[in-house]
Design an enzyme around this catalytic site. Structure first.
Site, short mmCIF file in Angstrom:
data_model
loop_
_atom_site.label_atom_id
_atom_site.label_comp_id
_atom_site.label_asym_id
_atom_site.label_seq_id
_atom_site.Cartn_x
_atom_site.Cartn_y
_atom_site.Cartn_z
N SER A 141 -6.12 -1.69 2.09
CA SER A 141 -4.89 -1.63 2.87
C SER A 141 -4.36 -3.00 3.32
O SER A 141 -3.17 -3.14 3.53
CB SER A 141 -5.07 -0.72 4.08
OG SER A 141 -6.22 -1.07 4.81
N HIS B 49 -2.95 4.37 0.28
CA HIS B 49 -1.89 3.48 -0.21
C HIS B 49 -1.62 3.63 -1.70
O HIS B 49 -0.78 2.92 -2.25
CB HIS B 49 -2.22 2.03 0.12
CG HIS B 49 -2.36 1.78 1.58
ND1 HIS B 49 -1.29 1.50 2.40
CD2 HIS B 49 -3.44 1.81 2.37
CE1 HIS B 49 -1.72 1.36 3.63
NE2 HIS B 49 -3.03 1.55 3.66
N LYS C 12 2.32 7.57 4.96
CA LYS C 12 2.71 6.38 4.20
C LYS C 12 3.75 6.77 3.15
O LYS C 12 4.88 7.05 3.50
CB LYS C 12 1.46 5.70 3.69
CG LYS C 12 0.77 5.05 4.89
CD LYS C 12 -0.65 4.68 4.76
CE LYS C 12 -1.12 4.15 6.12
NZ LYS C 12 -2.53 4.31 6.34
C1 LIG Z 1 -3.42 4.35 7.42
C2 LIG Z 1 -4.78 4.58 6.87
C3 LIG Z 1 -5.61 5.55 7.41
C4 LIG Z 1 -5.26 6.28 8.66
O1 LIG Z 1 -4.29 7.23 8.44
P1 LIG Z 1 -3.40 7.72 9.71
O2 LIG Z 1 -2.81 8.98 9.26
O3 LIG Z 1 -2.43 6.63 9.97
O4 LIG Z 1 -4.37 7.91 10.85
C5 LIG Z 1 -6.80 5.79 6.77
N1 LIG Z 1 -7.19 5.09 5.69
C6 LIG Z 1 -6.43 4.12 5.17
C7 LIG Z 1 -6.91 3.36 3.97
C8 LIG Z 1 -5.21 3.82 5.75
O5 LIG Z 1 -4.47 2.84 5.27
#
Ligand SMILES: *Cc1c(COP(=O)(O)O)cnc(C)c1O
Length: 386
Positions: free
Chosen positions: A179, A207, A239
């Site tokens: 990330s 992602h 995302k």
């Molecule tokens: C954003 C993210 C999360 C957390 O997800 P949320 O729904 O924002 O709590 C978990 N793992 C990765 C790799 C992320 O980028």
């Protein structure tokens, strides 16, 4: 004598001194490429809304309709009376999208990872994680009470040595797309090692889903792997999907086990049904509007080529996450502020989100960006970094 418990002011001052103090900015517009922040319009290069669906008219319209249909709150956890036909339909569609038997919704990705890992391994087991995994995966590993081992980023030799020394069950855990770096896990190699050592393999593709693969199937589609290669897939909806929440997809038994044992599933309120309905629309758009993925790739290529011309130090990333390594935390923060003053919002990412000495500007792209906006960002970066 112990330190005074309430010296929070002193600890805050220390964070400021180290360039590690974090603060929030007020956004006064819908999410999108143009944001009104602290009263001023800026071009947004720090969101994870990679496909530009967070404020898509069809997604928003369905959200409003579904609120009329279901109300706002879900009333309870899924296992009490909070599991609606909207949630259920989304789970079935996510299972089909990922080519798995079933999917299970969680209220956030952070909670999905905590619940998932701690439901799968315990005291007599080992969890092996890439050092640069997302905090929620690392925290899930710690919470599980399993033996917690971190292997060096992308180094399969280190992972293999650790696997060979394991007793009890072993679970390999990795981000699909990292990330804060934007690079990819070597998923074929992880799948091979998992099979060789009869270990479990869990991939968090927060992602990758929607961004990688012809139909947005993420890292698994990108490498053309089977569900057998990657048996446990976790994805987030906040995302590329542009909404909120997360899911785990896998076998019938896996999902049934999580319903029984994942504490962050059992003991929390279900996401609002209107979110689930809006997400069903964004799932359809994510699959059918292929131009969004293609445009994103063109924007990324344009940025990478321009950055290279300017001699900016990019990382090894083919994804919508394009960090520029700065090093010193305060310097990264100052650069981010200078960019904002010029109308570009790029966030500075500092420890503990990334290792000490590797603070960076994390540039992210959305399918809704225009090419001239990328060029303008490159100009601004050139001035700020020079
Ligand atoms: C954003 C993210 C999360 C957390 O997800 P949320 O729904 O924002 O709590 C978990 N793992 C990765 C790799 C992320 O980028």
């Amino acid at each position: 004598m112990a330190n005074s418990f309430y010296d929070i002011a002193g600890q805050l001052a220390q964070l400021k001194q180290q360039g590690l103090y974090r603060s929030r900015r007020l956004v006064d517009s819908p999410q999108g490429v143009l944001l009104k922040v602290d009263g001023k319009q800026v071009i947004n290069f720090c969101s994870n809304d990679y496909l530009g669906l967070a404020n898509h008219p069809e997604v928003v319209a369905r959200f409003k309709q579904a609120a009329d249909q279901y109300g706002v709150g879900s009333g309870s956890a899924h296992l009490i009376c909070g599991h609606s036909s909207a949630h259920h339909a989304l789970e079935e569609e996510l299972a089909e999208f990922t080519g798995r038997h079933r999917a299970l919704l969680f209220s956030t990705g952070y909670m999905a990872n905590l619940g998932l890992i701690s439901a799968l391994v315990g005291r007599s087991d080992t969890v092996l994680e890439d050092r640069l995994n997302h905090a929620s995966l690392l925290d899930g590993g710690l919470l599980s009470r399993a033996q917690f081992q971190r292997y060096r980023h992308l180094e399969d030799n280190d992972l293999q040595e650790k696997l060979a020394a394991c007793t009890g069950k072993a679970l390999i855990v990795s981000d699909g797309v990292f990330s804060m770096d934007g690079d990819l896990a070597d998923m074929p190699r992880l799948a091979e090692l998992a099979k060789q050592y009869q270990a479990g393999l869990l991939v968090d593709d927060a992602h990758g889903l929607g961004v990688l693969g012809k139909s947005g199937g993420g890292i698994v589609e990108h490498y053309d792997l089977s569900t057998d290669d990657v048996p446990i897939l976790m994805g987030t909806l906040g995302k590329a999907f542009g909404t909120f929440g997360a899911f785990v997809a896998g076998s019938d038994d896996l999902i049934e086990w999580l319903i029984q044992k994942a504490r962050s599933y059992v003991f929390t309120t279900a996401m609002p049904s209107a979110i689930a309905e809006a997400t069903r629309v964004s799932l359809r758009l994510l699959q059918t509007e292929v131009w969004r993925r293609e445009k994103l790739q063109h924007l990324i290529s344009r940025f990478k080529a321009g950055a290279q011309q300017q001699g900016l130090q990019l990382m090894d990333s083919v994804t919508a996450i394009q960090p520029i390594l700065i090093g010193d935390s305060q310097r990264a923060v100052d650069m981010s502020a200078a960019l904002l003053a010029q109308g570009f919002w790029v966030s500075a990412i500092r420890p503990p989100t990334v290792p000490v000495g590797t603070a960076r500007l994390r540039v992210t792209f959305s399918a809704e960006h225009e090419y001239h906006q990328v060029d303008a960002l490159l100009d601004a970066l050139g001035k700020v970094i020079a």
